[in-house]
Design an enzyme around this catalytic site. Structure first.
Site, PDB file in Angstrom:
ATOM      1  N   GLU B 278      28.060 -82.430 -11.490  1.00  0.00           N
ATOM      2  CA  GLU B 278      28.593 -81.129 -11.098  1.00  0.00           C
ATOM      3  C   GLU B 278      28.830 -80.244 -12.320  1.00  0.00           C
ATOM      4  O   GLU B 278      28.583 -79.040 -12.292  1.00  0.00           O
ATOM      5  CB  GLU B 278      29.902 -81.344 -10.320  1.00  0.00           C
ATOM      6  CG  GLU B 278      30.361 -80.137  -9.542  1.00  0.00           C
ATOM      7  CD  GLU B 278      31.451 -80.511  -8.531  1.00  0.00           C
ATOM      8  OE1 GLU B 278      31.109 -81.115  -7.497  1.00  0.00           O
ATOM      9  OE2 GLU B 278      32.624 -80.219  -8.773  1.00  0.00           O
ATOM     10  N   GLU B 281      25.572 -78.972 -13.319  1.00  0.00           N
ATOM     11  CA  GLU B 281      25.159 -77.918 -12.386  1.00  0.00           C
ATOM     12  C   GLU B 281      25.882 -76.605 -12.705  1.00  0.00           C
ATOM     13  O   GLU B 281      25.269 -75.536 -12.712  1.00  0.00           O
ATOM     14  CB  GLU B 281      25.452 -78.358 -10.947  1.00  0.00           C
ATOM     15  CG  GLU B 281      24.999 -77.324  -9.913  1.00  0.00           C
ATOM     16  CD  GLU B 281      25.359 -77.705  -8.479  1.00  0.00           C
ATOM     17  OE1 GLU B 281      25.826 -78.837  -8.247  1.00  0.00           O
ATOM     18  OE2 GLU B 281      25.160 -76.847  -7.597  1.00  0.00           O
ATOM     19  N   CYS B 304      33.379 -82.127  -2.848  1.00  0.00           N
ATOM     20  CA  CYS B 304      33.809 -83.507  -2.601  1.00  0.00           C
ATOM     21  C   CYS B 304      34.445 -83.709  -1.240  1.00  0.00           C
ATOM     22  O   CYS B 304      34.554 -84.836  -0.769  1.00  0.00           O
ATOM     23  CB  CYS B 304      34.839 -83.934  -3.644  1.00  0.00           C
ATOM     24  SG  CYS B 304      34.248 -83.751  -5.301  1.00  0.00           S
ATOM     25  N   SER B 324      28.467 -76.562  -4.684  1.00  0.00           N
ATOM     26  CA  SER B 324      27.717 -77.507  -5.513  1.00  0.00           C
ATOM     27  C   SER B 324      26.860 -78.398  -4.626  1.00  0.00           C
ATOM     28  O   SER B 324      27.293 -78.839  -3.551  1.00  0.00           O
ATOM     29  CB  SER B 324      28.695 -78.375  -6.314  1.00  0.00           C
ATOM     30  OG  SER B 324      28.017 -79.514  -6.801  1.00  0.00           O
ATOM     31  N   LYS B 363      35.575 -88.272   6.237  1.00  0.00           N
ATOM     32  CA  LYS B 363      34.598 -89.128   5.547  1.00  0.00           C
ATOM     33  C   LYS B 363      33.808 -89.968   6.546  1.00  0.00           C
ATOM     34  O   LYS B 363      32.681 -90.373   6.277  1.00  0.00           O
ATOM     35  CB  LYS B 363      35.313 -90.036   4.545  1.00  0.00           C
ATOM     36  CG  LYS B 363      35.850 -89.306   3.325  1.00  0.00           C
ATOM     37  CD  LYS B 363      34.779 -89.030   2.298  1.00  0.00           C
ATOM     38  CE  LYS B 363      35.305 -88.167   1.163  1.00  0.00           C
ATOM     39  NZ  LYS B 363      34.218 -87.613   0.336  1.00  0.00           N
ATOM     40  N   GLU B 366      31.172 -87.644   7.496  1.00  0.00           N
ATOM     41  CA  GLU B 366      30.225 -87.451   6.400  1.00  0.00           C
ATOM     42  C   GLU B 366      29.246 -88.616   6.291  1.00  0.00           C
ATOM     43  O   GLU B 366      28.047 -88.428   6.097  1.00  0.00           O
ATOM     44  CB  GLU B 366      30.994 -87.290   5.082  1.00  0.00           C
ATOM     45  CG  GLU B 366      30.117 -87.040   3.880  1.00  0.00           C
ATOM     46  CD  GLU B 366      30.913 -87.042   2.573  1.00  0.00           C
ATOM     47  OE1 GLU B 366      30.849 -86.045   1.857  1.00  0.00           O
ATOM     48  OE2 GLU B 366      31.602 -88.033   2.281  1.00  0.00           O
ATOM     49  N   GLU B 371      21.576 -86.503   6.416  1.00  0.00           N
ATOM     50  CA  GLU B 371      21.093 -86.329   5.029  1.00  0.00           C
ATOM     51  C   GLU B 371      21.508 -87.499   4.137  1.00  0.00           C
ATOM     52  O   GLU B 371      20.959 -87.675   3.057  1.00  0.00           O
ATOM     53  CB  GLU B 371      21.675 -85.068   4.390  1.00  0.00           C
ATOM     54  CG  GLU B 371      21.538 -83.771   5.147  1.00  0.00           C
ATOM     55  CD  GLU B 371      22.707 -83.530   6.094  1.00  0.00           C
ATOM     56  OE1 GLU B 371      22.496 -83.814   7.294  1.00  0.00           O
ATOM     57  OE2 GLU B 371      23.783 -83.105   5.688  1.00  0.00           O
ATOM     58  N   CYS B 520      43.504 -85.079  -1.453  1.00  0.00           N
ATOM     59  CA  CYS B 520      43.230 -86.327  -0.730  1.00  0.00           C
ATOM     60  C   CYS B 520      44.477 -87.190  -0.564  1.00  0.00           C
ATOM     61  O   CYS B 520      44.575 -87.944   0.408  1.00  0.00           O
ATOM     62  CB  CYS B 520      42.164 -87.121  -1.456  1.00  0.00           C
ATOM     63  SG  CYS B 520      40.733 -86.121  -1.869  1.00  0.00           S
TER      64      CYS B 520
END
Lengths: 183, 589
Positions: B278, B281, B304, B324, B363, B366, B371, B520
């Site tokens: 990141e 990037e 994230c 990102s 999560k 996710e 993907e 988190c």
């Protein structure tokens, strides 16, 4: 105030009901009119219902988006108030009062008679789209119990045995206040 | 200031304080099932009724402000009787199958019934209609258990500005749920699980992966590895009676070994990897903007937090190109474990099961995104919340508190302190700055203990700027640049920030977004109940964990350096892009 249910004209040139897409398009105008007014959500929903006869889910979604509110919140408002309907309604909305006074004076029997006569359950519409049967919780006319509200007119001291006559008068457009005068 | 008397005790509190808050400040516990810290009172549950002298009826203490010379009795016979009656009525329509309920140990209603001495249920009446909604990968809702306290409504609409849950219908027919009582998948829910975190009963819980993980562990020949997110080590202890903020990294590692995982690894490892990817990037986006004059690449948002990704995909698609492309550390770990590590141990991706422990319910969503299959199969197989892991530990008979402290396995268990702070708001930004600043200037980030103080803490939206001077020659385009950063946590704060950017443009280069309040450590999968005091303690534990590490910067992690040497080449290489980066799509429910 929104126009009464009797006068809704889905389309200026014919009797064709609006498609849901057309309703959504019209919602944008309604939203523009009400979205910046305080407490504008309920008047907008009333206006939409008076124009379309009911509030299908895409209309509720479009109004929610227009007001910048969540779909779940606006659906919560629609489902809270018994005056809003998410299903198509008949030309005449019959609301049988089951408030305390009407209940003890036979409101339930009036409801049963209407169910039998119309062949529909509460919340349903007759196949000819003439009548929708619903219940209410007090229209503030307890002294005249049991009452039935048909569109904007309150019919008092309704007798189960004479339900057929009442419906015929309503359908033929005979003086809707006849019942009140007779009492 | 207002003077009043509660239970015979004179008190002086600021004007506007509610009776409930005044009582709590004096150490008097008035029970409630709907109160939420920091939110306007809901007044929904009626459990907090108290007797106020002179008042005709009992008053809801959560919504009654104190008044001069008020005399309050919180536990008079009348107040207790009313409170008991309220709870009896709640219980009369509640599905009370406590032994099989997810909240068996932690149900607030059950604890309240106990403390009120309710021994029988005097009312028999209709029960709430059961309708279980398991339509989403993350959450399960059961209306029969719902007591309609509306905490979930408040947190979903006010704190997170998502508004997926609202009361539908009215009276006894009221159901708390999505529009027209449909399933959650039909509305734009981001699956953050904050509703499950505040629910007093078992009406909203995470979709459990516990049985699936046991089954994988018992499958012969299958290599089952586990990664734990940084937030777990600062909260898992609470499930075993330790105070919030207890650090249990070593005991947790030992427990995971006892459960039978073949590799006990760390999401921290890929958090470090994330910083390299990141950070690179960000520098690339800065170069293309400042040198090539490219437009629309900045600000760059962190990626994230999967609830934030859902939020952007539903509500702010115009910002998707600014997020990102780095996968979250959870997904980077899965991809690395099933490729790099698989080849090291001579296994195929199919022979490896990757389990995550996350403070998060999103999560779970996710992990099943299409993907996220860089290895050819789902990179992460199962996701446990902190609470689910605690359940597995209890089920296994391991005595958590008496476990020794153990170290995680190599190489995917090695991490820097920068990875630990991914767990709290401001941490990903700080971790990135520690590395980026040093890459560009060759010097350490100029803050005491490396903490970027303006972005530390629980303020909703934080910002800072960092002056970049005396850069290395290859970064000359950054000489004199004021790097402007912003940090937001909680999606309500995030919506405010994004609306501001939408209307006024962005002065920022880099923005960290975390879905849950506090980051988190306050996630939807964390031990209940999380309030700001608990958040503060967990954050302190995370910073202590960071400061206790010999390595504090991601780029100094030797295992990360090794994986670039052996496998990935350099950050943002072609292999790195294939395994560690992703893309986002606008979506509708």
């Amino acid at each position: 105030m929104p126009k009464s249910l009797d006068s809704f004209a889905p389309c200026a040139c014919c009797d064709r009901p609006l498609t849901e897409e057309e309703m959504v398009t019209r919602c944008h105008e309604i939203v523009q009119e009400y979205k910046d007014k305080p407490g504008g959500l309920i008047p907008a929903l009333q206006m939409a219902q008076s124009l379309f006869g009911y509030l299908p889910k895409p209309v509720v979604k479009a109004i929610a988006d227009g007001f910048g509110k969540s779909y779940s919140e606006v659906s919560g408002v629609v489902s809270f108030y018994s005056f809003f309907s998410t299903r198509p309604r008949g030309k005449f909305l019959i609301r049988v009062c089951l408030g305390t006074a009407c209940y003890v004076r036979g409101g339930k029997d009036v409801l049963e008679a209407l169910k039998k006569k119309l062949g529909v359950e509460v919340g349903e519409t007759t196949p000819d789209r003439n009548f929708t049967l619903d219940v209410g919780r007090c229209f503030g006319a307890c002294g005249m119990a049991p009452v039935v509200m048909i569109n904007d007119t309150v019919h008092q001291r309704v007798k189960p045995g004479r339900i057929g006559e009442l419906l015929t008068r309503v359908l033929t457009g005979e003086n809707p206040t006849a019942e009140r005068e007779r009492a | 200031m207002i003077n009043l008397t509660i239970n015979g005790k004179p008190l002086t509190v600021p004007e506007g304080t509610t009776i409930l808050e005044a009582a709590r400040s004096a150490g008097i516990a008035i029970p409630t099932l709907c109160y939420l810290e920091g939110r306007p009172p809901l007044g929904a549950c009626r459990v907090c009724l108290v007797e106020v002298e002179g008042a005709r009826t009992l008053m809801a203490s959560c919504s009654t402000p104190v008044a001069e010379n008020m005399i309050v009795r919180t536990h008079s016979a009348r107040a207790r009787a009313a409170r008991r009656r309220v709870v009896e009525l709640l219980l009369s329509e509640h599905d009370g199958n406590c032994p099989t309920c997810d909240r068996n140990r932690t149900c607030e209603l059950r604890a309240l019934a106990d403390s009120l001495g309710i021994e029988r249920l005097p009312f028999e009446g209709s029960k709430a209609r059961r309708r279980v909604d398991s339509s989403t990968p993350a959450l399960v809702r059961d209306n029969a258990k719902c007591i309609k306290c509306r905490r979930c409504v408040a947190v979903c609409s006010e704190v997170q500005s998502v508004g997926a849950l609202f009361p539908q219908n009215r009276g006894f027919d009221t159901l708390i749920g999505p529009a027209f009582t449909q399933d959650l998948e039909g509305v734009a829910c981001v699956q953050c699980g904050q509703c499950a975190a505040v629910c007093p009963v078992g009406a909203i819980v995470e979709k459990s992966h516990v049985e699936a993980v046991w089954k994988a562990l018992e499958t012969p020949g299958q290599v089952v590895v586990i990664q734990t997110a940084p937030a777990i080590r600062a909260s898992l202890g609470e499930e075993f009676g330790l105070p919030p903020g207890s650090r249990v990294t070593g005991k947790m590692t030992a427990a995971l070994r006892r459960l039978g995982f073949h590799g006990v690894f760390d999401t921290n490892f890929t958090a470090d990897l994330t910083i390299l990817e990141e950070g690179t990037e960000l520098l690339g986006r800065l170069r293309r903007t400042l040198v090539d004059g490219a437009k629309g690449l900045l600000p760059m948002f962190t990626s994230c937090s999967p609830g934030w990704i859902n939020f952007a995909e539903y509500y702010y698609p115009q910002f998707l190109p600014n997020i990102s492309t780095c996968k979250s550390p959870q997904q980077m770990f899965g991809a690395i474990a099933k490729t790099y590590w698989a080849s090291k141990i001579g296994k195929s991706p199919q022979q490896i099961t990757v389990v995550s422990v996350m403070p998060c319910t999103a999560k779970k969503f996710e992990a099943q995104r299409p993907e996220m299959t860089a290895s050819g199969v789902p990179d992460v197989d199962f996701v446990l919340t902190t609470r689910e892991l605690a359940r597995m530990i209890r089920e296994s008979g391991v005595d958590f508190l008496s476990l020794p402290e153990e170290e995680m396995d190599v190489p995917l268990g090695i991490s820097s302190g920068a990875a630990d702070i991914f767990a709290n708001t401001g941490g990903v930004m700080e971790a990135a700055l520690r590395t980026v600043y040093e890459i560009v200037t060759g010097r350490e980030l100029p803050f005491e203990k490396l903490h970027v103080t303006p972005i530390v803490g629980l303020a909703g939206i934080k910002e800072a700027s960092l002056s970049i001077r005396n850069v290395k020659p290859e970064w000359s385009f950054l000489e004199g640049v004021e790097l402007k950063i912003a940090v937001s946590h909680g999606l309500g704060n995030t919506r405010r920030l994004l609306e501001h950017l939408k209307n006024n443009g962005s002065p920022y280069h880099f923005i960290e977004i975390m879905t849950c309040p506090g980051g988190c450590i306050g996630g939807g999968g964390q031990p209940r109940f999380t309030n700001d005091e608990v958040r503060t303690r967990r954050i302190a534990a995370i910073y202590a964990e960071d400061e206790g590490k010999p390595i504090r910067k991601s780029h100094e992690n030797p295992a990360v350096q090794q994986i670039y040497r052996e496998y990935l080449g350099k950050p943002n290489s072609e292999t790195a892009h294939r395994l560690l980066h992703t893309h986002y799509h606008p979506k509708q429910p």
